[in-house]
Enzyme design. Structure first.
Site, PDB file in Angstrom:
ATOM      1  N   ALA A 134       0.871  -1.171   0.000  1.00  0.00           N
ATOM      2  CA  ALA A 134       0.000   0.000   0.000  1.00  0.00           C
ATOM      3  C   ALA A 134       0.907   1.220   0.000  1.00  0.00           C
ATOM      4  O   ALA A 134       2.110   1.110   0.270  1.00  0.00           O
ATOM      5  CB  ALA A 134      -0.863  -0.018   1.249  1.00  0.00           C
ATOM      6  N   GLY A 136       0.553  -5.041   0.765  1.00  0.00           N
ATOM      7  CA  GLY A 136      -0.648  -5.001  -0.075  1.00  0.00           C
ATOM      8  C   GLY A 136      -0.421  -5.613  -1.442  1.00  0.00           C
ATOM      9  O   GLY A 136      -1.356  -6.108  -2.071  1.00  0.00           O
ATOM     10  N   GLU A 139      -0.976  -9.187  -0.952  1.00  0.00           N
ATOM     11  CA  GLU A 139      -2.410  -9.372  -0.685  1.00  0.00           C
ATOM     12  C   GLU A 139      -3.220  -9.287  -1.986  1.00  0.00           C
ATOM     13  O   GLU A 139      -4.172 -10.044  -2.188  1.00  0.00           O
ATOM     14  CB  GLU A 139      -2.870  -8.337   0.337  1.00  0.00           C
ATOM     15  CG  GLU A 139      -2.297  -8.598   1.728  1.00  0.00           C
ATOM     16  CD  GLU A 139      -2.599  -7.500   2.711  1.00  0.00           C
ATOM     17  OE1 GLU A 139      -3.136  -7.812   3.787  1.00  0.00           O
ATOM     18  OE2 GLU A 139      -2.319  -6.324   2.395  1.00  0.00           O
ATOM     19  N   GLU A 162       4.444  -5.671   7.005  1.00  0.00           N
ATOM     20  CA  GLU A 162       3.706  -4.609   7.701  1.00  0.00           C
ATOM     21  C   GLU A 162       4.129  -4.460   9.163  1.00  0.00           C
ATOM     22  O   GLU A 162       4.111  -3.361   9.710  1.00  0.00           O
ATOM     23  CB  GLU A 162       2.202  -4.898   7.638  1.00  0.00           C
ATOM     24  CG  GLU A 162       1.557  -4.651   6.289  1.00  0.00           C
ATOM     25  CD  GLU A 162       1.655  -5.841   5.341  1.00  0.00           C
ATOM     26  OE1 GLU A 162       0.937  -5.837   4.325  1.00  0.00           O
ATOM     27  OE2 GLU A 162       2.465  -6.752   5.596  1.00  0.00           O
TER      28      GLU A 162
HETATM   29  N1  T1G Z   1       4.669   3.379  -0.079  1.00  0.00           N
HETATM   30  C1  T1G Z   1       5.158   4.593  -0.419  1.00  0.00           C
HETATM   31  N2  T1G Z   1       6.454   4.831  -0.811  1.00  0.00           N
HETATM   32  C2  T1G Z   1       7.259   3.765  -0.869  1.00  0.00           C
HETATM   33  C3  T1G Z   1       6.823   2.452  -0.527  1.00  0.00           C
HETATM   34  C4  T1G Z   1       5.454   2.284  -0.120  1.00  0.00           C
HETATM   35  N3  T1G Z   1       4.956   1.085   0.198  1.00  0.00           N
HETATM   36  N4  T1G Z   1       7.873   1.613  -0.677  1.00  0.00           N
HETATM   37  C5  T1G Z   1       8.908   2.363  -1.086  1.00  0.00           C
HETATM   38  N5  T1G Z   1       8.559   3.651  -1.210  1.00  0.00           N
HETATM   39  C6  T1G Z   1       9.398   4.764  -1.676  1.00  0.00           C
HETATM   40  C7  T1G Z   1      10.571   5.043  -0.735  1.00  0.00           C
HETATM   41  O1  T1G Z   1      10.210   5.922   0.290  1.00  0.00           O
HETATM   42  C8  T1G Z   1      11.580   5.673  -1.700  1.00  0.00           C
HETATM   43  O2  T1G Z   1      11.197   7.006  -1.887  1.00  0.00           O
HETATM   44  C9  T1G Z   1      11.331   4.913  -2.995  1.00  0.00           C
HETATM   45  O3  T1G Z   1      10.004   4.376  -2.893  1.00  0.00           O
HETATM   46  C10 T1G Z   1      12.299   3.792  -3.242  1.00  0.00           C
HETATM   47  O4  T1G Z   1      12.294   2.961  -2.095  1.00  0.00           O
HETATM   48  C11 T1G Z   1      -2.716  -2.841   3.386  1.00  0.00           C
HETATM   49  C12 T1G Z   1      -0.735  -1.999   5.315  1.00  0.00           C
HETATM   50  C13 T1G Z   1      10.305  -2.255  -2.048  1.00  0.00           C
HETATM   51  C14 T1G Z   1      12.154  -3.333  -0.913  1.00  0.00           C
HETATM   52  O5  T1G Z   1       6.607  -2.234   3.820  1.00  0.00           O
HETATM   53  O6  T1G Z   1      10.683  -2.295   1.640  1.00  0.00           O
HETATM   54  O7  T1G Z   1       0.968  -2.753   2.300  1.00  0.00           O
HETATM   55  O8  T1G Z   1      13.160   8.103  -0.897  1.00  0.00           O
HETATM   56  O9  T1G Z   1      14.655   3.444  -1.422  1.00  0.00           O
HETATM   57  O10 T1G Z   1      15.950   0.072  -1.570  1.00  0.00           O
HETATM   58  O11 T1G Z   1      -1.545  -4.649   4.201  1.00  0.00           O
HETATM   59  O12 T1G Z   1      11.141   0.204  -0.670  1.00  0.00           O
HETATM   60  O13 T1G Z   1      13.032   7.761  -3.325  1.00  0.00           O
HETATM   61  O14 T1G Z   1      11.493   9.398  -2.197  1.00  0.00           O
HETATM   62  O15 T1G Z   1      13.320   1.626  -0.274  1.00  0.00           O
HETATM   63  O16 T1G Z   1      15.031  -0.565  -3.837  1.00  0.00           O
HETATM   64  C15 T1G Z   1       4.054  -2.743   3.026  1.00  0.00           C
HETATM   65  C16 T1G Z   1       8.191  -1.006   1.719  1.00  0.00           C
HETATM   66  C17 T1G Z   1       3.384  -1.423   3.054  1.00  0.00           C
HETATM   67  C18 T1G Z   1       7.559  -2.337   1.660  1.00  0.00           C
HETATM   68  C19 T1G Z   1      12.558  -1.378  -2.431  1.00  0.00           C
HETATM   69  N6  T1G Z   1       5.214  -2.678   2.167  1.00  0.00           N
HETATM   70  N7  T1G Z   1       9.228  -0.800   0.734  1.00  0.00           N
HETATM   71  O17 T1G Z   1      13.723  -1.037  -1.763  1.00  0.00           O
HETATM   72  O18 T1G Z   1      14.061   1.340  -2.651  1.00  0.00           O
HETATM   73  S1  T1G Z   1       2.029  -1.449   4.187  1.00  0.00           S
HETATM   74  C20 T1G Z   1       6.412  -2.406   2.653  1.00  0.00           C
HETATM   75  C21 T1G Z   1      10.414  -1.450   0.802  1.00  0.00           C
HETATM   76  C22 T1G Z   1       0.834  -2.379   3.395  1.00  0.00           C
HETATM   77  C23 T1G Z   1      -1.362  -3.503   3.484  1.00  0.00           C
HETATM   78  C24 T1G Z   1      -0.343  -2.727   4.203  1.00  0.00           C
HETATM   79  C25 T1G Z   1      11.448  -1.052  -0.198  1.00  0.00           C
HETATM   80  C26 T1G Z   1      11.563  -2.023  -1.407  1.00  0.00           C
HETATM   81  P1  T1G Z   1      12.283   8.116  -2.088  1.00  0.00           P
HETATM   82  P2  T1G Z   1      13.654   2.365  -1.520  1.00  0.00           P
HETATM   83  P3  T1G Z   1      14.806  -0.068  -2.507  1.00  0.00           P
END
Ligand code: T1G
Length: 688
Positions: A63, A102, A105, A125
């Protein structure tokens, strides 16, 4: 359709491609057209099957975290997944890169999942203080079983495509053009004909669930949660998937999600998610980074050996230099032993160990460093010794090589000035054990060249470290604030608190351990040597060291340790020593509250952080949070010391600092200007 969701056809198979760089987060501007596309394709009789794929480097990584804490715009993810499950024709998720949160999911809403061999799948999450809120805790167990789902969801750690296939999470793994494979897979399934069972109706993974084993596993995980709410909620929700009907379990998951997303803990952990990414951003325009292939490390002691392992683990060839053959062999033997421990624990294979060790070359000759692109000095913490080493380095290091020092305290400007190439000099301050601890304080000296700095920040990411760029001052960000946090520890003991009472306050707060247990682990002699070098005194700690009580390594420090054990046992001898020293100093012991301990340890820590911001030693308050969470075990559920100010209340902190300043006259309590402004504006950022 939209720029973010495109639909194409390959015969009677429709391909829905999400394109929302950089990580295809399920932002509102993706969800709306996605829902529309799925409904249209569901009702389009010419479509026999649907593939959901993503453009760019990854499948949906979750998400959109930036949307949390704001009113959620419809449709939400769970509505899209519910719609997916109404589709009678086969739906296939084509997963490359990462399918996280998400994103997984969404894929669990499909009848089938196919993955690229290099893909990673997970529900992280919990790392954001949340639980999967799009049905992940209820659908995943139906495929992989409750115990595996529990492990994946409570750890938040992704699994690889092969493991996911073996676990029943993905139906096929492909190399090469994944979308084409997915289209062929979907077409074949459609031709074979349905019915196609949505995951919600598949209970194969749940049937054999041993609830007793499950509860035992959940209890063990709960013990490790250290006050964090999300791991407990995750375990509860997976258990619901086993014990409740699908819709009831889904509703329960929702209720837990709504509660957590509004919690301080999740706000804190989301803050840290973005703070770690911000910390890696350097001001000014992008610069061309220097090429780093070969790394030299000077000193094969505890720090040098760990640093060398960190680089070898990152794929770099390492030259490890020592003054004598014996010292070198000792260092290499320790490295070998450390890798053997990982093999025994199963976190490293024998082959991988052999490969890592093959990247090391030991030497006692500085000339062997001539071809290194980066040289890290990790020798004895003494200015004269450091300058001597940098003098020798100058003679051998090639032009453009970065010359780094691992000093924890010393003035890097002075070390740089002792060379003719200060533009190549900076600090790479690793934390012990350097091959394990995530934090890397990158210390920018006055003349450090921007490309040397940018190269080091990039390097940190390549060796799996969380980098924070800091300026030069005594102890940089972490150790300088640590000194402020510890400045009252002795006074608190003399006035009536005990080491275990103070440590208990810290573990109750969420730290892995308190200052006295930490001191015993690190070795009290390190601080003793540092105080002596600076002409400082700590009545109790100095006396313990004079008695050879250096902590765990001598079996006694502030606590007693049974032979080989790490469990701290309060020592009546130490408490008697403290009472004697108090009497000698005319201090009558009194009852000291947990509140007072927090005020006299954590408030000075924050105050010092504010001074560090004022001086520009740290670029952002959030950088300080990243330092403390990744280097000093500050509880992630509190977001770091500077974020915690917002939870604790800056006005209260200032009022209590002023009270203790009045009472003790000590500078650590004099409220910093920036802390006062934070209290007025609610933000650390300039302009509030
Ligand atoms: N939402 C918004 N921005 C995100 C994002 C996300 N989920 N994931 C990454 N970014 C932005 C990050 O801030 C950065 O921005 C850029 O993308 C590159 O990321 C309903 C509740 C995928 C392994 O926890 O673990 O789903 O700094 O530098 O090293 O159940 O990003 O460039 O402006 O980290 O290649 C669950 C989060 C969400 C995964 C890639 N998902 N992301 O790593 O790049 S909660 C996560 C990561 C959810 C549902 C729920 C990593 C990555 P900027 P990066 P990377």
């Amino acid at each position: 359709m939209s720029d973010f969701v495109k639909v194409s056809r390959d015969g009677d198979v429709a391909v829905v491609t999400i394109d929302n760089p950089p990580v295809n987060a399920l932002s509102f501007h993706v969800r709306e057209p996605l829902m529309q596309a799925l409904v249209e394709l569901r009702d389009d009789a010419s479509v026999a099957a649907i593939v959901i794929a993503c453009a760019g480097r990854t499948f949906v990584a979750g998400a959109d975290i930036t949307e949390f804490g704001k009113p959620m715009q419809q449709p939400e993810l769970r509505a899209i997944v519910a719609t997916l499950e109404t589709i009678a024709k086969p739906t296939v998720a084509a997963i490359h890169g990462t399918a996280l949160g998400g994103g997984l999911e969404l894929a669990l809403g499909c009848h089938f999942r196919v993955a690229d061999a290099g893909a990673k799948l997970g529900l992280p999450e919990v790392k954001l203080g949340l639980l999967p809120g799009g049905g992940g805790t209820v659908r995943l167990p139906r495929l992989v079983g409750a115990v595996k789902a529990l492990k994946m969801i409570v750890s938040g750690a992704p699994i690889g495509a092969t493991e996911a296939h073996a676990a029943g999470l993905v139906d096929a793994v492909f190399e090469g053009d994944l979308t084409t494979h997915a289209v062929n897979f979907a077409g074949e399934i459609a031709r074979k004909g349905g019915p196609f069972t949505p995951v919600r109706d598949r209970n194969d993974g749940l049937k054999q669930t041993d609830l007793a084993a499950f509860d035992a596993g959940a209890a063990d995980l709960a013990r490790k949660a250290r006050g964090l709410e999300a791991p407990i909620a995750c375990a509860q929700s997976v258990r619901n998937a086993v014990t409740l009907p699908f819709d009831a379990a889904l509703a329960a998951e929702r209720a837990l999600f709504v509660k957590l997303v509004a919690s301080d803990q999740s706000r804190a952990q989301r803050h840290l998610f973005f703070a770690e990414r911000e910390a890696a951003k350097l001001p000014g325009k992008d610069v061309v980074k220097r090429r780093i292939a070969r790394v030299g490390v000077i000193g094969a002691g505890t720090m040098g050996g760990g640093i060398a392992m960190a680089f070898a683990n990152g794929g770099y060839s390492v030259i490890l230099l020592e003054t004598s053959h014996e010292a070198l062999q000792r260092g290499l033997a320790t490295i070998d032993r450390n890798y053997s421990v990982s093999v025994t624990r199963g976190s490293l294979s024998e082959d991988a160990k052999r490969e890592r060790l093959a990247q090391f070359k030991g030497s006692t000759d500085y000339a062997d460093l001539a071809d290194c692109d980066l040289i890290v000095e990790a020798v004895f913490e003494d200015m004269a010794v450091k300058k001597e080493v940098f003098g020798k380095l100058e003679a051998v290091a090639k032009p453009g090589a970065i010359l780094a020092t691992n000093t924890s305290y010393l003035d890097i400007n002075e070390i740089a000035a002792s060379t003719s190439r200060p533009q190549d000099v900076l600090g790479l301050h690793f934390f012990s054990p350097a091959n394990v601890m995530k934090l890397l304080e990158i210390v920018r000296a006055e003349k450090t060249a921007p490309d040397a700095l940018a190269t080091s920040v990039d390097l940190a990411r390549r060796i799996g470290k969380v980098a924070v760029v800091v300026g030069v001052c005594h102890g940089f960000v972490g150790n300088r604030m640590l000194a402020a946090r510890g400045s009252e520890s002795e006074a608190l003991l003399l006035e009536g608190a005990t080491p275990s009472q103070i440590d208990q306050v810290f573990t109750d707060f969420g730290w892995p351990m308190g200052p006295f247990q930490m001191g015993d682990l690190a070795g009290l002699d390190i601080g003793w040597r540092n105080r002596k070098a600076r002409g400082q005194k700590a009545v109790i700690a100095d006396t313990l060291c004079e008695q050879g009580r250096f902590g765990q390594k001598t079996g006694r420090g502030f606590y007693l340790y049974e032979a080989g054990a790490r469990t701290p046992v309060p020592d009546p001898e130490v408490e008697a020593l403290i009472r004697d020293k108090a009497a000698e100093n005319g201090i009558a012991p009194r009852a000291i509250s947990a509140e007072e301990i927090v005020e006299r340890t954590l408030y000075p820590l924050i105050n010092e952080g504010a001074k560090i911001l004022e001086e520009g030693i740290a670029a952002r308050a959030s950088d300080i949070d990243v330092v403390w969470v990744n280097g000093y075990g500050f509880p992630i559920g509190k977001g770091g010391p500077m974020f915690w100010v917002g939870l604790e209340g800056p006005a209260r902190i200032i009022e209590r600092l002023e009270y203790w300043h009045q009472r003790t006259g000590k500078d650590v309590f004099k409220p910093a200007r920036l802390l006062k402004r934070m209290a007025e504006t609610g933000s650390w950022e300039a302009g509030g």
